[in-house]
Every structure is written in C-alpha cells, then in structure tokens.
Enzyme design. Structure first.
Site, PDB file in Angstrom:
ATOM      1  N   LYS A 271       0.816  -1.212   0.000  1.00 54.96           N
ATOM      2  CA  LYS A 271       0.000   0.000   0.000  1.00 54.96           C
ATOM      3  C   LYS A 271       0.850   1.263   0.000  1.00 54.96           C
ATOM      4  CE  LYS A 271      -3.780  -2.323   2.410  1.00 54.96           C
ATOM      5  NZ  LYS A 271      -4.552  -2.439   3.669  1.00 54.96           N
ATOM      6  N   ARG A 468      19.500  38.543 -34.114  1.00 58.56           N
ATOM      7  CA  ARG A 468      19.231  37.733 -32.919  1.00 58.56           C
ATOM      8  C   ARG A 468      18.051  38.326 -32.166  1.00 58.56           C
ATOM      9  NH1 ARG A 468      21.649  37.091 -27.625  1.00 58.56           N
ATOM     10  NH2 ARG A 468      22.993  38.883 -28.019  1.00 58.56           N
ATOM     11  N   THR A 480      21.367  42.158 -38.208  1.00 58.67           N
ATOM     12  CA  THR A 480      22.367  41.881 -39.227  1.00 58.67           C
ATOM     13  C   THR A 480      22.829  43.205 -39.830  1.00 58.67           C
ATOM     14  OG1 THR A 480      20.756  41.755 -41.019  1.00 58.67           O
ATOM     15  CG2 THR A 480      21.152  39.746 -39.781  1.00 58.67           C
ATOM     16  N   ASP A 508      14.355  35.207 -38.569  1.00 58.75           N
ATOM     17  CA  ASP A 508      13.831  34.681 -39.838  1.00 58.75           C
ATOM     18  C   ASP A 508      14.178  33.217 -40.064  1.00 58.75           C
ATOM     19  OD1 ASP A 508      16.266  36.548 -41.865  1.00 58.75           O
ATOM     20  OD2 ASP A 508      16.509  35.165 -40.203  1.00 58.75           O
ATOM     21  N   GLU A 557      22.209  29.300 -35.226  1.00 59.69           N
ATOM     22  CA  GLU A 557      22.913  30.243 -36.110  1.00 59.69           C
ATOM     23  C   GLU A 557      23.807  29.399 -37.017  1.00 59.69           C
ATOM     24  OE1 GLU A 557      22.664  33.291 -36.770  1.00 59.69           O
ATOM     25  OE2 GLU A 557      21.401  34.089 -35.169  1.00 59.69           O
TER      26      GLU A 557
END
Length: 713
Positions: A271, A468, A480, A508, A557
């Site tokens: 139990k 980023r 970028t 993206d 990346e």
C-alpha cells in the site's frame, strides 16, 4: 506563517523537501502542517505516520474521505473537506497556504483558502495530463496567487492562461532535490531485497503502479487487468503498489485479488513505500509500468525504462526512457512493450528539475509582499472591441498578420489557418528606425482594413526579422548588417499598443523552421533542421516538435558554424563560417573576383556590361564548363555539407530541409557529402528542398495561429 497542506503519499514527496527547507529557517518562517485525505486511511497505509517520523508537528488532521471509491464519493469528499477546512484556516490564519498538484482534495483546499482571502502558492501548475486531474490542476492555478512550476513549457502554459508572469517561478520539481542527492546509496540492494526478497537482482525486477482514469473508469480497469496478465506472462519479480483513492480504485483492487496477485510468488503487493526507499526501487528497476506520474517524471532522472499505459499522462513532457502504449487494448501489446523496455538503461533526464528547487522556492517566498493587494489580476492579451456574434463574424476566416523584415524589402501578408496567402503587400525597407516603424504600422493598418472586406479575422501579428531575437520579450537584440538601426529594438510593445493585437517576434531562420513544421515537409516530424541558403545562411532546429532558441537566443545560427580555421572572413567577424563559403553574398564575391580577372565568362555565356555580377552568373558559368567557377561551387557545397554533417552529429535530426534560392543547387552535393562524411547511423538522413514559397511570412504567421488557438509553440 506558512501552512503546508498534504493530502496523500504522492504530494508529500513533493512537499516534504519544502517543509524541511521552511523548518530550517525558523527565524524567517513559521510552519503549520495540515493533513487530510488518504493520509488518514488505514487501507492506504496511514501515511500520516511518515510525516510524524520526519519530525513534523501535525497541527490538524482532517478526515475528509467519504469511502466508496466512485465519482459520487469524490464529490462528497470535496464537500466534506469544504465543511471542515474553514474552522482550521480560521484558527491558523496563515499568510500563505502551499498546495500541490491536481487532486480533488487540493481543489477543496484552494477553494476554501481563496474564499477566506488566504494567499495560495500552487506547486506544479501549468502541466498537462489526462483525466479530470487536468481540469482540477488548471482550476487550482486560477485560484492561486503564486505559482512554482517545474518546466519551461508549464511556465508558458500558465502565461497563456493569463497568469501574471511576475508571480510565476520556474523552480523545478522539489522531489528532485532529494531524488538527485540520495539515489546513489550504498545500501540500495538491502532496500530492494527488503521489499522483494533475497534472490532479486539489480535491474531484474519490475515496479508497477496503475491508477484509475476517472473520466473512463471501465476502460482503465480493463487496462489494469491486461497489465496484470502481461506481468504474469512476463514472469519477472514485480513490486506492485495499490492504486490511489480515485473512483474505480476498489474495482482495480478487486481485479488484482481475483487474479491472485497478492499470493503469487513473483509479486509483492504493498500500500505504501517511504519515498527514500521508493527512489531506490525505481532507480534500480529493470522497468516501471503503469500510468503514475512518477514514471514520466522521477523515473526519467535515473534513466529507468518506463511503459506508460493509457491516457492518464497524455500531454506530459517525457524523456526518451518512456514508451507510450496509449491504446493498451491487448495483453500482447503490453507484453511486447515489456520485451522492448525491460533491462534497458537510458540517459538521465532533468526535464523536471536540477535538484535546486527548494532554495528557489524559499527565495521566492521571501519576495512575497504581504501588504500588496490580495485580489489577483489576470494578464489578458490586448483585444479589440468585441464584435457581436452575427453570422458574418462566425463565418470569418481565422488569419494572421505576417511581417517579414528583410535587408531590402518590408513585406506584410494576411495568411489564413491553412497557410494560404490571402493578400500580400511589399515596400522598400527604410534605412532609419523611425521610418521603418512608421511604415510597418501603416502597412499593418492597411492590411487590417482590407481583412474586414476579405472576411478575415486577424488573431495577431507575427514578425520575422534578421538578427538575434528574444522571442519571450519581442525584442531584436542584435541586427544583421543588412538592416540598419535595428538593435535593442522592442517590437512587441509599440506594435501591440498601436494595433490592439498580440504580437510575436522571432528570427527569420527560426520562422522558416516553424513554417516547415506547420505547413511543409516538417509537419509531423519530431526532429528536423531547416537550413536557409540565400543572401546569408541561417536556419532553425526543431527538437521533440519544439523550436530550439538556446540560453541566449542564438541557437541554430547555422551560417556561423565554423568549417575551416583559416577560411575567408565572415560578416560576423570570424573566419571559415559556412556563410563565408556558401551564402549568396559569398558566391557573388567569388563571381566578381573571377569576372575582374576575366575568368568568369565562357563561350556562349551572355553577360551584359550594365548587368551586376551575381551568384547566378557563377552557377551558369559552372554549368557551361567553367572549371574555376565549378571549383568555387564545389568548395561552397563542401563547406555547407560538412557544416550540416556537424549539425547532424550534434542534434541528430531525422530530416534536413534546404530552403532559399540556392536550395535546389545544394541538395545533391549536400546529400553526397552526408553519405561520405557522416557517421554510419547518420548517413541515411534525408535532405529535401522546401516547397514553401514564403517561409519567413508563413513562419511568422504560424506563431500567431499556434498561440492564438492555444496550441503549443
């Protein structure tokens, strides 16, 4: 004063580490312990005694269980608890009540405390599973003022349920604090043999624990019987625990006794087992079978093989040690699962905790301001004014507003649930931040107006951008070089405020992976990688159906995977990156070099003086027999292929999807390099080219469509 209320053996294993932590700081906290539920029932082991053995003073014992083990008895037990709890809570006057999990007793505790204006800290909210427990868990979360959850996904679920993010602590499971620190005991064989006999060997026995599924009692009883038949046939020493007190448990015990399990020499039916000993038994078992949350949670930390039967844990996050048999409709199916799992060992998983939950929870408790308003508030996403439910509104097409910020163009599209682009808008991307934000809002407002005429209901805005991105905050961290004045930019807040719509933002490359997951080759694929081959090289990684962002949001990346220490300089400032060899810009650079040296043109090749030299000219020259151009492309293909091989060896996807304008050219060379350079087990991984024409826009839309319709992101 902190009041910890425990209802059964399972929740005490999670609450005990917190109780010890509170007790060790008497100068800061005063602890009161309330015991109720099955703790006080002899048939379930009178488990309140283990609380006393841990030297906790039990301030109140409430007999709240109405026997009967059916649906009516569960309801009556909740009612009885609600009758008895007010006197105890009135007497104790706790500042905070700590409640765990998803049991019906816990629902009574949370209801009573909420109605008596007592702050509630709920443990393990936001998780997903089967049965009525799921509804109870979420109901308790809505009553609770503070949350200590175990996983990142649970945290996201609570946020999606409109709970205040500042009141949610991602702590991990408290039981892991004891579990990870004490499962390597030297006396583990003494513990195992005390429960299973002297002849039992390490990794050569089974732990079985199956509970009723309250939303389908008869089916769960049938599965229980099939499990027992399979265990009898499998003929291994088995420790089987009695089911919990939910509706259907009495019938399950009756099935167990009818099959003679308690008298069978291979079985030991019990139990209750103290948690410290149960840890050792699960850790060293050859297999665990049933539908207990312990199988999908704690057992994963040891790498113990688990067979999860039925639907009780549907939706739980699990490690690779768990084999699901959700449609456990035959004895043979369960027996085959035992053959597959028994005796294996898997890597330990820390999905549910790292062993430091209690310090985090104590720190969180110290920050709670008891003078702040008691009334909890919900963080609903911004919504437009309500629209009357007429037939036109009902027939609207649920759609997303998708934004793609590229180096040259800014594009907006209305995209419906099936991935069809209803209408698309394109403008030149401005060079300044102010002009760019103004144009985004102007284009979005135009699209929203057009959506009304097109009978599209806009659920939110998804934004795909280079650079980023922190998707949790909706902030572009670093851009970028192609997009100026675009670093440390909060996109979510101003756009959401201006449009009155929820906003999601991501990189993206990640959006391309999301597009494939929802609309492309990645649909239904558990692990895959998308690689974008365009102006730059990017991509996204889907692992266990989830997008990987990484600790600082720079996972995937892929263009900056280094394939040569002395290679050409990359736009990131490093050398030898895939992007420096295989991107459109890199190929254009080499094409210009060959053209300047008068080595690009071949007979039959038409290059106009006014026409800018591009990667297309390089590819054309190579196809027409230019050995110099062919050498450049072979080096670029090799760099991309070797980089993808590295990715295969790190995340081991089952599929690689090439996207972008260069995808069709790179497909065959990359597949060839994988077959030559990858480890044998990865050489057969398939490379395909994307069929999606607008992956960035579709991926941005998928964030909206999945979130806004309460799917998992």
């Amino acid at each position: 004063m902190l009041c910890v209320a425990t209802c059964n053996r399972a929740d005490y294993s999670k609450l005990a580490p917190i109780m010890f932590g509170i007790k060790s700081h008497p100068e800061e906290f005063e602890l009161e312990v309330v015991v109720l539920g099955s703790h006080l029932i002899d048939d379930y082991g009178n488990t309140f005694r283990m609380i006393e053995q841990d030297n906790f003073d039990i301030g109140s014992k409430l007999h709240t269980i109405v026997r009967g083990e059916d649906e009516a008895a569960m309801v009556e037990s909740v009612g009885l608890a609600l009758v008895k709890l007010p006197d105890v809570l009135q007497r104790l006057q706790p500042d905070i009540l700590v409640v765990h999990g998803d049991r019906f007793d816990a629902l009574a505790l949370a209801t009573a405390a909420a109605l008596m204006n007592i702050r509630i800290l709920h443990l393990e909210g936001g998780e997903v599973s089967g049965t009525i427990d799921d509804s109870i868990r979420h109901a308790i979360s809505k009553l609770a003022h503070y949350h200590a959850c175990c996983t990142r996904m649970a945290e996201q679920h609570l946020i999606a349920m409109c709970e205040d993010h500042s009141r949610i602590l991602l702590a991990g499971c408290p039981s892991y604090d004891k579990l990870l620190s004490s499962h390597h005991r030297e006396d583990y064989m003494d513990i195992i043999r005390s429960w299973l006999g002297d002849k039992v060997q390490n990794n050569d026995y089974i732990v079985a624990l199956q509970h009723p599924v309250t939303t389908d009692i008869q089916h769960s009883i049938k599965i229980y019987g099939l499990m027992l038949d399979a265990l009898l046939s499998f003929n291994k020493r088995t420790l089987i625990l009695f089911p919990n007190i939910d509706a259907g448990s009495k019938e399950m015990v009756r099935v167990m006794r009818k099959k003679g399990i308690e008298q069978h020499p291979n079985f030991r039916a019990v139990k209750h087992i103290p948690f410290e000993q149960f840890i050792q038994l699960v850790c060293h078992a050859g297999c665990m079978i049933g539908n207990s949350s312990c199988g999908v949670r704690e057992a994963g930390a040891f790498g113990t093989p688990v067979i999860n039967l039925g639907t009780r844990q549907t939706g739980r996050e699990t490690g690779e040690n768990v084999l699901h048999v959700r449609d456990a409709d035959t004895h043979n199916k369960i027996y085959h699962a035992l053959e597959l799992q028994f005796g294996k060992r898997y890597p330990g998983s820390k999905i549910y905790g790292d062993g430091h939950a209690v310090p985090r929870i104590l720190k969180f408790l110290r920050t709670i301001d008891l003078d702040e308003p008691l009334q909890k508030t919900f963080c609903f996403p911004p919504v437009k004014d309500s629209i009357s439910q007429d037939i036109d509104h009902i027939l609207e097409t649920q759609s997303a507003l998708s934004v793609d910020l590229g180096g040259t163009n800014l594009r907006v599209a209305i995209i419906c649930m099936k991935g069809s682009i209803v209408k698309k808008y394109s403008e030149h991307n401005p060079t300044t931040f102010e002009d760019r934000m103004h144009l985004i809002l102007q284009m979005c407002k135009t699209a929203i107006q057009d959506a009304v005429c097109l009978n599209c209901r806009i659920l939110g805005v998804g934004i795909s951008t280079g650079g980023r991105v922190n998707p949790q905050e909706g902030v572009v961290l670093h851009s970028t070089k192609l997009i100026q004045e675009w670093s440390s930019v909060n996109l979510r807040t101003p756009i959401s405020d201006a449009l009155g719509l929820p906003v999601w933002v991501d990189n993206d490359g990640n959006c391309a992976a999301l597009a494939e997951r929802k609309f492309g080759h990645g649909k239904g694929v558990e692990n895959f990688v998308t690689v974008i081959t365009g102006t730059g090289i990017g991509g996204g990684i889907i692992h266990h159906y989830e997008l990987i962002h990484g600790s600082t949001f720079c996972a995937a990346e892929l263009g900056h995977v280094i394939v040569s220490l002395e290679g050409p300089e990359c736009s990131c400032g490093s050398r030898g990156c895939i992007e420096a060899y295989a991107s459109g810009l890199a190929l254009q650079r080499e094409a210009k070099r060959l053209n300047d040296e008068d080595l690009l043109k071949v007979e039959g090749m038409d290059v106009k003086l006014s026409e800018p030299i591009t990667a297309a000219h390089l590819i054309s020259a190579a196809r027409m027999g230019n050995s110099k151009a062919d050498a450049v492309l072979r080096k670029a293909s090799s760099a991309l292929g070797v980089g993808i091989v590295n990715i295969l060896h790190i995340v081991n996807p089952s599929l690689v999807i090439l996207s972008g304008v260069l995808a069709s050219y790179y497909k065959e060379p990359v597949q060839h390099i994988i077959s030559q350079r990858a480890l044998a087990s990865a050489q057969t991984i398939k490379v395909v080219t994307s069929d999606l024409e607008e992956p960035a826009l579709l991926g941005a839309a998928s964030m909206v469509l999945d979130y806004a319709t309460r799917r998992t992101y």
